[in-house]
Design an enzyme around this catalytic site. Structure first.
Site, PDB file in Angstrom:
ATOM      1  N   ARG A 148       0.819  -1.205   0.000  1.00  0.00           N
ATOM      2  CA  ARG A 148       0.000   0.000   0.000  1.00  0.00           C
ATOM      3  C   ARG A 148       0.853   1.256   0.000  1.00  0.00           C
ATOM      4  O   ARG A 148       0.517   2.237  -0.634  1.00  0.00           O
ATOM      5  CB  ARG A 148      -0.897  -0.027   1.238  1.00  0.00           C
ATOM      6  CG  ARG A 148      -1.573   1.284   1.553  1.00  0.00           C
ATOM      7  CD  ARG A 148      -2.650   1.099   2.581  1.00  0.00           C
ATOM      8  NE  ARG A 148      -3.535   0.025   2.190  1.00  0.00           N
ATOM      9  CZ  ARG A 148      -4.197  -0.751   3.056  1.00  0.00           C
ATOM     10  NH1 ARG A 148      -4.055  -0.581   4.347  1.00  0.00           N
ATOM     11  NH2 ARG A 148      -4.991  -1.693   2.618  1.00  0.00           N
ATOM     12  N   TYR A 149       1.944   1.216   0.750  1.00  0.00           N
ATOM     13  CA  TYR A 149       2.834   2.362   0.848  1.00  0.00           C
ATOM     14  C   TYR A 149       3.979   2.179  -0.137  1.00  0.00           C
ATOM     15  O   TYR A 149       4.316   1.052  -0.510  1.00  0.00           O
ATOM     16  CB  TYR A 149       3.386   2.453   2.274  1.00  0.00           C
ATOM     17  CG  TYR A 149       2.342   2.757   3.324  1.00  0.00           C
ATOM     18  CD1 TYR A 149       1.817   4.039   3.447  1.00  0.00           C
ATOM     19  CD2 TYR A 149       1.890   1.769   4.188  1.00  0.00           C
ATOM     20  CE1 TYR A 149       0.872   4.328   4.406  1.00  0.00           C
ATOM     21  CE2 TYR A 149       0.944   2.055   5.157  1.00  0.00           C
ATOM     22  CZ  TYR A 149       0.437   3.334   5.265  1.00  0.00           C
ATOM     23  OH  TYR A 149      -0.496   3.614   6.233  1.00  0.00           O
ATOM     24  N   ARG A 152       7.243  -0.031   1.604  1.00  0.00           N
ATOM     25  CA  ARG A 152       7.137  -1.144   2.546  1.00  0.00           C
ATOM     26  C   ARG A 152       5.896  -1.985   2.298  1.00  0.00           C
ATOM     27  O   ARG A 152       4.916  -1.486   1.750  1.00  0.00           O
ATOM     28  CB  ARG A 152       7.155  -0.650   3.986  1.00  0.00           C
ATOM     29  CG  ARG A 152       6.101   0.382   4.323  1.00  0.00           C
ATOM     30  CD  ARG A 152       6.630   1.327   5.426  1.00  0.00           C
ATOM     31  NE  ARG A 152       5.617   2.195   5.986  1.00  0.00           N
ATOM     32  CZ  ARG A 152       5.198   3.310   5.404  1.00  0.00           C
ATOM     33  NH1 ARG A 152       5.661   3.652   4.243  1.00  0.00           N
ATOM     34  NH2 ARG A 152       4.280   4.067   5.986  1.00  0.00           N
ATOM     35  N   CYS A 161      -2.377 -18.027  15.707  1.00  0.00           N
ATOM     36  CA  CYS A 161      -1.966 -17.197  16.835  1.00  0.00           C
ATOM     37  C   CYS A 161      -2.211 -18.023  18.095  1.00  0.00           C
ATOM     38  O   CYS A 161      -3.147 -18.816  18.128  1.00  0.00           O
ATOM     39  CB  CYS A 161      -2.812 -15.937  16.935  1.00  0.00           C
ATOM     40  SG  CYS A 161      -2.853 -14.967  15.424  1.00  0.00           S
ATOM     41  N   CYS A 165      -7.560 -13.065  19.579  1.00  0.00           N
ATOM     42  CA  CYS A 165      -8.078 -11.860  20.218  1.00  0.00           C
ATOM     43  C   CYS A 165      -9.473 -11.580  19.682  1.00  0.00           C
ATOM     44  O   CYS A 165      -9.680 -11.565  18.468  1.00  0.00           O
ATOM     45  CB  CYS A 165      -7.167 -10.683  19.921  1.00  0.00           C
ATOM     46  SG  CYS A 165      -5.433 -11.088  20.197  1.00  0.00           S
ATOM     47  N   CYS A 168      -9.740  -8.883  16.998  1.00  0.00           N
ATOM     48  CA  CYS A 168      -8.834  -8.981  15.853  1.00  0.00           C
ATOM     49  C   CYS A 168      -9.451  -8.397  14.587  1.00  0.00           C
ATOM     50  O   CYS A 168     -10.586  -8.679  14.240  1.00  0.00           O
ATOM     51  CB  CYS A 168      -8.465 -10.441  15.596  1.00  0.00           C
ATOM     52  SG  CYS A 168      -7.311 -10.614  14.227  1.00  0.00           S
ATOM     53  N   ARG A 170      -8.305  -9.060  11.638  1.00  0.00           N
ATOM     54  CA  ARG A 170      -8.210 -10.055  10.560  1.00  0.00           C
ATOM     55  C   ARG A 170      -9.027 -11.293  10.901  1.00  0.00           C
ATOM     56  O   ARG A 170      -8.700 -12.395  10.489  1.00  0.00           O
ATOM     57  CB  ARG A 170      -6.751 -10.453  10.340  1.00  0.00           C
ATOM     58  CG  ARG A 170      -5.908  -9.272   9.975  1.00  0.00           C
ATOM     59  CD  ARG A 170      -4.880  -9.585   8.915  1.00  0.00           C
ATOM     60  NE  ARG A 170      -4.160  -8.366   8.616  1.00  0.00           N
ATOM     61  CZ  ARG A 170      -3.009  -8.033   9.204  1.00  0.00           C
ATOM     62  NH1 ARG A 170      -2.431  -8.860  10.066  1.00  0.00           N
ATOM     63  NH2 ARG A 170      -2.434  -6.897   8.923  1.00  0.00           N
ATOM     64  N   ASP A 329     -10.909  -0.572  14.313  1.00  0.00           N
ATOM     65  CA  ASP A 329     -11.374  -0.374  12.933  1.00  0.00           C
ATOM     66  C   ASP A 329     -12.769  -0.952  12.710  1.00  0.00           C
ATOM     67  O   ASP A 329     -13.472  -1.309  13.649  1.00  0.00           O
ATOM     68  CB  ASP A 329     -10.349  -0.910  11.941  1.00  0.00           C
ATOM     69  CG  ASP A 329     -10.172  -2.400  12.088  1.00  0.00           C
ATOM     70  OD1 ASP A 329     -11.191  -3.105  12.230  1.00  0.00           O
ATOM     71  OD2 ASP A 329      -9.018  -2.872  12.071  1.00  0.00           O
ATOM     72  N   ASP A 366      -6.708   3.638  11.083  1.00  0.00           N
ATOM     73  CA  ASP A 366      -6.353   2.927   9.855  1.00  0.00           C
ATOM     74  C   ASP A 366      -7.576   3.062   8.958  1.00  0.00           C
ATOM     75  O   ASP A 366      -8.599   2.415   9.180  1.00  0.00           O
ATOM     76  CB  ASP A 366      -6.006   1.463  10.157  1.00  0.00           C
ATOM     77  CG  ASP A 366      -4.957   0.925   9.200  1.00  0.00           C
ATOM     78  OD1 ASP A 366      -4.838   1.475   8.084  1.00  0.00           O
ATOM     79  OD2 ASP A 366      -4.260  -0.038   9.563  1.00  0.00           O
ATOM     80  N   LYS A 373      -2.759   4.452   7.517  1.00  0.00           N
ATOM     81  CA  LYS A 373      -2.836   4.985   8.881  1.00  0.00           C
ATOM     82  C   LYS A 373      -2.771   6.516   8.844  1.00  0.00           C
ATOM     83  O   LYS A 373      -1.830   7.085   8.315  1.00  0.00           O
ATOM     84  CB  LYS A 373      -1.683   4.445   9.706  1.00  0.00           C
ATOM     85  CG  LYS A 373      -1.768   2.943   9.863  1.00  0.00           C
ATOM     86  CD  LYS A 373      -0.522   2.395  10.510  1.00  0.00           C
ATOM     87  CE  LYS A 373      -0.554   0.886  10.536  1.00  0.00           C
ATOM     88  NZ  LYS A 373      -0.339   0.303   9.178  1.00  0.00           N
TER      89      LYS A 373
END
Ligand SMILES: *Cc1c(COP(=O)(O)O)cnc(C)c1O
Ligand code: SF4
Length: 404
Positions: A148-149, A152, A161, A165, A168, A170, A329, A366, A373
């Site tokens: 996206r950037y 990076r 994981c 969480c 989360c 995702r 988000d 975000d 961000k």
């Protein structure tokens, strides 16, 4: 490319070069600092031996994944019981014994519990919810890479994981075995990074990349290090918080040979700053890793200045620098965690100037649709006309600065 140092030219396994003993210079924190980090409780696992408790394989194997196991650790409320059943096929439950023992067995509002035990709020779809809230799939030139950037990328290496969480972002992928990053996908991602010379920073994410074995991670990092234009990479991992036993001496020796390595972790509450987490951060920092924290602002968990101040002070003693506070988000099923943006700005205002600048992260949204961000920190410029700038300091007093 020398991705597998465990093999000699004729394929025999030998001692890996990173298994050489660490230099004896152990950096021990002063006792009164360490004393502020009490060991996590044992809760339902008092019978378990020290060796097993500190073995991350054991912690991983003994994860709580069902209601019957959960009932042995906390007094499950009727609502949590219903939520465990009804959210089961959307987003699995997974809690390591270490993290589960941090939960208050009697208090359903316990911040550790809110982050790991399902609640009915997850089934509520808010009109603002989005399937792919950060458009990570849209900005995917090859599966497993979000570019996206300009300089990076995000690189997904696994979808597992130790603790799932509840907040989360995702959720739609994490814990779903059918979307797990296959080896082929990781190879394609590495090829993409090799071909794109503008990429100098790789954020290794998932899931949690420390769910991979040391050897697998060593291979991926080794491949990345062999790409001349890749300057740094960051490991995005919550293991420091949810499975600190994973930060072994072996892992740290392996990371040392790939320096510079940045580690971004995800502490959300001071309760998570235990002796075990302290030790995990110490090992990573002693191995040369620069550690940052990405907190997510969560209603009922950390949406007040006092909690964030205490958390950030603890993190600094752990050599973890607060990096971002994320506005929650628009992922589906996490609307019960969302706070107004003003809540985060109030927190930053309560930190800036009142405590070490090191304890003041950036507060970011975000943005949906892949906007990236965007900082939404409070503004200290009252007004500016030509060369005259009227500024407000942390205590609310106004000052005028004239440009030469
Ligand atoms: C967060 C993120 C990064 C890293 O952003 P920084 O502001 O440099 O920490 C890179 N790519 C994507 C897609 C991201 O979401
Ligand atoms: S560790 Fe990160 S990726 Fe894994 S469930 Fe938690 S927030 Fe999601």
């Amino acid at each position: 490319m020398n991705g597998d140092p465990a093999k000699t030219a004729n394929g025999d396994a030998t001692t890996r070069e990173w298994e050489a003993p660490l230099a004896p210079a152990e950096i021990r924190p002063v006792p009164h600092i360490q004393a502020r980090f009490p060991p996590g409780p044992r809760s339902a696992w008092t019978e378990v031996s020290e060796g097993q408790w500190n073995d991350w394989h054991w912690q991983q194997r003994e994860r709580i994944t069902g209601l019957d196991q959960l009932e042995k650790v906390i007094r499950v409320t009727d609502e949590e019981r219903r939520a465990c059943v009804e959210t089961g096929d959307q987003f699995h439950m997974g809690i390591t014994p270490y993290y589960a023992a941090l939960m208050d067995p009697e208090d359903p509002h316990c911040p550790v519990r809110l982050q790991s035990v399902p609640t009915m709020g997850e089934l509520f779809a808010s009109p603002a919810d989005l399937e792919d809230p950060l458009a990570e799939d849209r900005d995917m030139p090859v599966p497993g890479i979000t570019h996206r950037y300009p300089d990076r990328v995000l690189f997904y290496t696994t979808h597992n994981c130790p603790v799932y969480c509840r907040h989360c972002t995702r959720k739609r992928k994490v814990a779903d075995p059918t979307s797990a990053a296959a080896r082929k996908q990781v190879e394609d991602g590495l090829d993409y990074i090799t071909l794109h010379r503008e990429i100098r920073d790789v954020v290794i994410s998932g899931g949690d990349p420390l769910s991979l074995s040391d050897d697998r991670l060593d291979y991926i990092l080794g491949r990345l290090r062999a790409i001349p234009h890749v300057e740094i990479f960051r490991l995005g991992t919550r293991n420091v918080v949810t499975l600190p036993q994973r930060i072994t001496d072996d892992l740290c020796r392996m990371l040392r040979k790939h320096q510079p390595v940045y580690v971004n972790t995800h502490f959300n509450h001071p309760k998570e700053c235990t002796a075990e987490a302290f030790e995990a951060a110490r090992k990573l920092a002693d191995a040369g890793c620069v550690i940052g924290n990405q907190m997510v602002l969560l209603k009922g968990v950390n949406d007040d200045p006092k909690t964030v101040l205490e958390l950030n002070h603890k993190l600094l003693m752990m050599r973890v620098r607060p990096y971002y506070i994320y506005q929650c988000d628009l992922a589906k099923g996490i609307s019960h965690f969302r706070t107004p943006i003003e809540t985060g700005r109030k927190i930053i205002r309560a930190l800036r100037g009142h405590t070490s600048g090191l304890a003041v992260p950036y507060f970011v949204v975000d943005a949906p649709e892949g906007g990236g961000k965007i900082p939404v920190n409070p503004d200290y410029v009252v007004r500016h006309e030509g060369k005259k700038w009227v500024l407000r300091n942390y205590a609310g007093k106004e000052f005028t600065y004239y440009e030469p």
